[in-house]
Design a protein around this motif. Structure first.
Motif, PDB file in Angstrom:
ATOM      1  N   PHE A   1      23.817 -22.425 -44.455  1.00 21.07           N
ATOM      2  CA  PHE A   1      22.902 -21.287 -44.342  1.00 21.07           C
ATOM      3  C   PHE A   1      23.411 -20.199 -45.269  1.00 21.07           C
ATOM      4  CE2 PHE A   1      20.836 -21.915 -39.953  1.00 21.07           C
ATOM      5  CZ  PHE A   1      21.220 -23.241 -39.830  1.00 21.07           C
TER       6      PHE A   1
ATOM      7  N   ASN B   1      22.992 -16.701 -46.700  1.00 19.06           N
ATOM      8  CA  ASN B   1      22.275 -15.419 -46.641  1.00 19.06           C
ATOM      9  C   ASN B   1      22.953 -14.374 -47.520  1.00 19.06           C
ATOM     10  OD1 ASN B   1      24.515 -14.989 -45.110  1.00 19.06           O
ATOM     11  ND2 ASN B   1      23.420 -14.778 -43.158  1.00 19.06           N
TER      12      ASN B   1
ATOM     13  N   ILE C   1      25.681 -12.973 -47.360  1.00 19.51           N
ATOM     14  CA  ILE C   1      26.319 -11.868 -46.623  1.00 19.51           C
ATOM     15  C   ILE C   1      27.076 -12.443 -45.432  1.00 19.51           C
ATOM     16  CG2 ILE C   1      24.449 -11.401 -44.930  1.00 19.51           C
ATOM     17  CD1 ILE C   1      26.036  -8.595 -46.955  1.00 19.51           C
ATOM     18  N   TYR C   2      28.044 -11.684 -44.925  1.00 19.69           N
ATOM     19  CA  TYR C   2      28.665 -12.039 -43.652  1.00 19.69           C
ATOM     20  C   TYR C   2      27.819 -11.410 -42.564  1.00 19.69           C
ATOM     21  CZ  TYR C   2      33.084 -13.631 -45.775  1.00 19.69           C
ATOM     22  OH  TYR C   2      34.052 -14.317 -46.475  1.00 19.69           O
ATOM     23  N   GLY C   3      27.068 -12.207 -41.840  1.00 20.27           N
ATOM     24  CA  GLY C   3      26.189 -11.688 -40.808  1.00 20.27           C
ATOM     25  C   GLY C   3      26.951 -11.297 -39.552  1.00 20.27           C
TER      26      GLY C   3
ATOM     27  N   ASP D   1      27.594 -19.170 -45.632  1.00 23.23           N
ATOM     28  CA  ASP D   1      28.166 -19.002 -46.973  1.00 23.23           C
ATOM     29  C   ASP D   1      29.616 -18.535 -46.905  1.00 23.23           C
ATOM     30  OD1 ASP D   1      26.532 -16.919 -45.893  1.00 23.23           O
ATOM     31  OD2 ASP D   1      26.831 -15.730 -47.693  1.00 23.23           O
ATOM     32  N   GLY D   2      29.923 -17.703 -45.936  1.00 20.50           N
ATOM     33  CA  GLY D   2      31.313 -17.268 -45.785  1.00 20.50           C
ATOM     34  C   GLY D   2      32.149 -18.395 -45.212  1.00 20.50           C
TER      35      GLY D   2
END
Ligand SMILES: Cc1ncc(C[n+]2csc(CCOP(=O)(O)OP(=O)(O)O)c2C)c(N)n1
Ligand code: SF4
Ligand SMILES: [Mg+2]
Lengths: 325, 613
Positions: free
Chosen positions: A118, A120, A122-124, A92-93
């Motif tokens: 993908f 989520n 958030i920045y994983g 997403d980022g």
């Protein structure tokens, strides 16, 4: 069908235990095997992020490119090599923040490639900052007082950019996910597939409402072309259109299937309505699919009727003169 | 007999200045003169007619062997209106000739050009200069009286009238030009006839006006026999890319994002687009560079071009290219910076950016073109280095080179060096996985492309384990890979021709070092000083990184070294730090090329200092 294990590389998978990425990778291997794609003609290209590690785990050609730029890389690759089967893997980022510009242009141009986004929320990889899909108010390391501004609704963004195929799936429903990957691969142009993916470390349960057994039926509407929009235990609920406003109804209140919104993948207006259903009831499946020539096929047509020039012709150009002794 | 002549044509954007400039240049080259030209387009797209911002200029120098630039101060200035005069009056030599279109100096035109009420610039010019002033508008209307065309259409032939006048002055056969006009304007019979009549009227005017005193004979060069064409700088870049791709048996993929003065490279290639030559206008410079890398991964000769700000955007991708070890040619047509700066003017201020403007240890070869025709050789060589050494390569051009043109002796296909990229054929033995980062004797890795069975591999921006290319965080491996990539770039010196001063004399009092588009200006001045028996030499660097191995010895052969460049002093710092010598700087940062007089006086000061040394 080929063996999914033949599509796995020898590299050790390094995601956190319990991460939703594992499921997506597994389904991806299975889909490649199901489609029996020749490994040497397949290229998986990603950006940067946890999700973008995926190409290292697939035994085809692969490129782990730079943050946000997988889409740009692929545009060049497929223009030069329209013969290849190219997949884009992004987060997403990666896709919607740093790579937003390339994504919208890829969709507008209709570069043929499935895009596995993908999401989520958030920045994983950078350990938990808000992303452009994080809901307003989300508390994270970079937003201790809550995120400001409204998030992107990825399908709405994709449609706005002129995407010819928009779908949504989730890590927790492998069968449906595989189906969506296959549909995306079949599509003639850019195939935007948003995958709800749980980051159990930094944003656990972001999609529980839609993905977990106990709540999924009440919140997730699975779309089938030509079929009414149904959900709930034993499809006891439906969605009907009141003008342009979707309303949920209980079939036990005397509504029949004929009263409901019948899904039409080819309807661009209704696709927008579906894409904007971003509250507690959300659609999964193919929101929109339109056949439009791909960018690479258009480019190929352009060049094919022009004759290649020889070195001699190029060097001479259109006007020469001779100097004699 | 004059050894060389500089003519500057100037008029409103709609006056057809570039057309007659090009015609005159073309015919001068065909007549055996050395020719160099420069087009000075207005920065504004459609500036109001008659105003100074709307003026378009075309400069050319022609003559004998000593023509190396489009010249600086003009011997002849042609102005179609008052605005053109206002913009370029200062570019005419004190003893030069002004040719003015009187109808462009009426009250309205004077006002549009911003002259005060009552100003009489032409009268003033007459007082101090040789002036030929003609009411061209009146004359073409008279000459074309019989033709069934409107007044405005007839007016549009004013430029041909000027061309006729010039052709007469320099004693060129009228038929040559008439043929040229016919080729250019064959579309409409009436328009063609009008232009030819206007040309003849201008040609004939000279006799009637008794202008015999202005008739001039100019030296010719003795060009090598062969087939020639004209090359504009940006066109040369495009041509070199197309030809190099063919030589390497690879398709060309060029991606760009419009920016002055680099856009013409994209335009030229787009014109040639076919299945061997793909062009892509990307959404920005980042995408252009990354898409090019995508094509390189697919097996193309990939290239991208931009100018300063756009090159900044590409720099992340260039780091990626360095670590992927894929071929990529990056062309920077430098302009005045920083930021939007002077977008239509020339400068050499991106040398440091080319060398160091990346993150991490990320060397790449950097070459600089010295002129329009040299841009062909330089870019061709850059492509050869990129493909054979598997590395991104940066080529520096500049605003001056991009819009200048020269005659070019067309090489034959066989004269061009071969290009043999390290393609992999076959598959690894015994079903072993393919190892994309095994190096050859020059440190070059193999190039395997998708579609090749058995060569499946994954590459990316993360540090790679040597040989296998798998992700590696091992500290020693990182150092080894950094050194291996750097050594590979250093080994690019094997592609170099020997470094030489222009005269081949590698010792003396003063050495002037230059690079890029200043070549002609420096060369011309140094030759003139040599003619006055000064001990001075000129060396022009094509290879900025890695520096040629034989360059240090040349530097040490001179009592003093001066580095002349159009920036605040960039190559000079590199030379000082690399060779630990006290090189002097000679710089100019005005968006303009060096002028002969200023270079000469600066170099004389150095020569005198050595004598008094
Ligand atoms: C130019 C650049 N800026 C920042 C980063 C750091 N970075 C790496 S991944 C990432 C965000 C990844 O988030 P997402 O795309 O959502 O992927 P996820 O890890 O959540 O799968 C960032 C900011 C980078 N690698 N490059
Ligand atoms: S940080 Fe989150 S997204 Fe990344 S691997 Fe761990 S669980 Fe998965
Ligand atoms: Mg994410």
């Amino acid at each position: 069908m080929a063996n999914p294990r033949d599509y796995a590389s020898d590299q050790e998978v390094r995601w956190c235990p319990g991460c939703g990425d594992y499921s997506v990778l597994k389904q991806f291997h299975t889909v490649l095997a199901h489609l029996e794609l020749p490994r040497h003609k397949t290229v998986v290209v990603s950006g940067i992020g946890c999700s973008s590690r995926l190409p290292y785990y697939v035994n085809t050609f692969g490129v782990h490119s730079i943050h946000g730029r997988a889409t740009a890389f692929v545009t060049g690759l497929v223009l030069a090599r329209p013969d290849l089967d190219v997949w884009i893997v992004t987060g997403d980022g990666d896709a919607l923040s740093i790579g937003g510009n390339h994504l919208i242009h890829l969709l507008r141009r209709n570069v043929k490639a499935p895009i596995l986004l993908f999401n989520n929320e958030i920045y994983g990889l950078t350990k938990g900052q808000v992303s452009p899909t994080s809901p307003e108010g989300q508390v994270s390391k970079s937003s201790p007082d809550g995120a400001l501004g409204s998030p992107f609704m990825p399908p709405a963004l994709a449609l706005g950019a002129g995407a010819s195929f928009v779908a949504r799936a989730m890590d927790r429903d492998p069968e449906h996910l595989r189906l969506m990957m296959i549909r995306a691969h079949e599509h003639s142009g850019s195939a935007f597939l948003e995958i709800y993916q749980n980051c159990n470390v930094f944003n656990d349960g972001a999609f529980h409402l839609f993905t977990e057994k106990e709540s999924r039926a009440h919140h997730s509407v699975y779309l089938t072309h030509g079929q009414p929009l149904l959900f709930g235990i034993e499809n006891s609920m439906g969605i009907r259109l009141d003008g342009f406003t979707p309303r949920t109804v209980n079939l036990s209140d005397g509504y029949s299937h004929d009263d409901l919104w019948i899904h039409d993948e080819k309807d661009p207006i209704k696709a927008h309505l579906l894409a904007r259903m971003h509250q507690e009831i959300r659609p999964f499946g193919v929101l929109y699919a339109e056949n439009r020539p791909s960018f690479q096929s258009l480019a190929q047509n352009l060049s094919s009727d022009k004759k290649a020039e020889s070195i001699e012709q190029l060097l001479q150009g259109s006007r020469t003169w001779i100097q004699s002794e | 007999m004059q050894s060389e002549v500089t003519v500057l044509f100037a008029g409103d954007s709609g006056d057809g200045i570039q057309l007659i400039g090009n015609a005159f240049a073309q015919k001068s080259a065909e007549a055996g003169h050395s020719v160099s030209t420069f087009s000075d387009f207005p920065a504004e797209i459609r500036a109001p007619q008659g105003t100074v911002p709307g003026v378009s200029g075309f400069k050319l120098q022609f003559g004998g062997e000593s023509v190396y630039t489009a010249g600086d101060k003009a011997d002849v200035l042609v102005v179609m209106n008052a605005a053109a005069y206002k913009k370029y009056a200062g570019h005419l030599k004190p003893d030069g000739i002004l040719i003015a279109n009187e109808s462009g100096f009426d009250g309205r035109n004077l006002a549009l050009a911003g002259y005060d009420n009552g100003a009489e610039p032409l009268a003033e010019a007459r007082a101090s200069q040789r002036v030929i002033s003609v009411d061209i508008k009146k004359n073409v209307q008279a000459a074309l009286l019989e033709l069934p065309l409107g007044t405005a259409e007839k007016n549009r032939t004013k430029n041909m009238y000027v061309l006729g006048l010039l052709a007469w002055m320099y004693q060129r056969p009228a038929q040559d030009f008439e043929k040229y006009i016919q080729e250019k304007l064959a579309k409409s019979k009436n328009v063609l006839e009008a232009n030819q009549m206007a040309f003849r009227a201008g040609y004939g005017l000279a006799e009637t006006m008794e202008l015999a005193a202005f008739k001039t004979e100019v030296s010719r060069a003795t060009p090598a026999p062969g087939v020639y064409r004209t090359l504009v700088g940006n066109q040369a870049v495009a041509l070199a890319l197309m030809v190099a791709a063919k030589k390497a048996n690879r398709p060309l993929f060029f991606a760009g994002y419009p920016i002055t003065p680099a856009s013409d490279i994209l335009h030229e290639l787009a014109r040639h687009r076919n299945s061997d030559c793909l062009t892509f206008q990307a959404e920005d410079e980042i995408a252009a560079a990354v898409a090019a890398l995508g094509a390189a991964f697919g097996g193309s000769l990939a290239a991208t071009a931009s100018s300063g700000p756009g090159i900044s955007l590409k720099s992340e991708a260039l780091g990626f290219a360095v670590t992927l070890e894929l071929p990529l040619v990056v062309i920077n047509v430098q302009r005045g910076g920083p930021s939007t700066g002077l977008p239509t003017k020339t400068e050499q201020s991106d040398l440091m950016q080319a060398l160091y403007g990346r993150h991490g240890e990320a060397q790449m070869p950097v070459l600089a073109a010295r002129s329009a025709t040299d841009a062909f050789e330089t870019v061709f060589l850059a492509a050869k280095i990129a493909l054979e050494a598997m590395t991104p390569v940066m080529v520096l051009s500049d605003g001056y080179i991009s819009n200048s043109a020269e005659a070019w002796l067309i090489p034959s296909e066989d004269e061009l060096p071969s290009i043999a990229p390290p393609m992999v054929d076959g598959t690894p033995a015994d079903g072993n996985p393919f190892e994309p980062f095994v190096r050859d004797a020059f440190g070059v890795r193999p190039w395997a492309c998708p579609g090749q069975e058995g060569l499946e591999h994954r590459i990316g921006g993360l540090e790679k384990e040597k040989n296998t290319g798998n992700i590696s965080y091992d500290p020693a491996n990182h150092e080894e890979m950094v050194m291996a990539r750097a050594a590979k770039v250093q080994a690019a010196t094997r592609f170099y021709s020997p470094t030489q001063t222009d005269s081949g004399n590698n010792s003396g009092d003063l050495l002037v070092v230059g690079w890029g588009g200043t070549y002609g200006s420096i060369k011309a001045v140094v030759e003139k000083l040599q003619g006055k028996h000064y001990s001075i030499e000129h060396v022009h660097l094509r290879h900025i990184h890695p520096l040629p191995e034989d360059f240090g010895n040349i530097l040490r052969g001179f009592k003093r070294v001066v580095v002349a460049e159009l920036n605040h002093g960039q190559l000079v710092n590199l030379i000082r730090s690399t060779y630990l010598i006290d090189a002097h700087r000679l710089t100019k940062i005005q968006g303009q090329p060096f002028e002969e007089a200023e270079l000469k006086s600066a170099l004389k000061t150095h020569l005198q200092a050595i004598q008094h040394g």
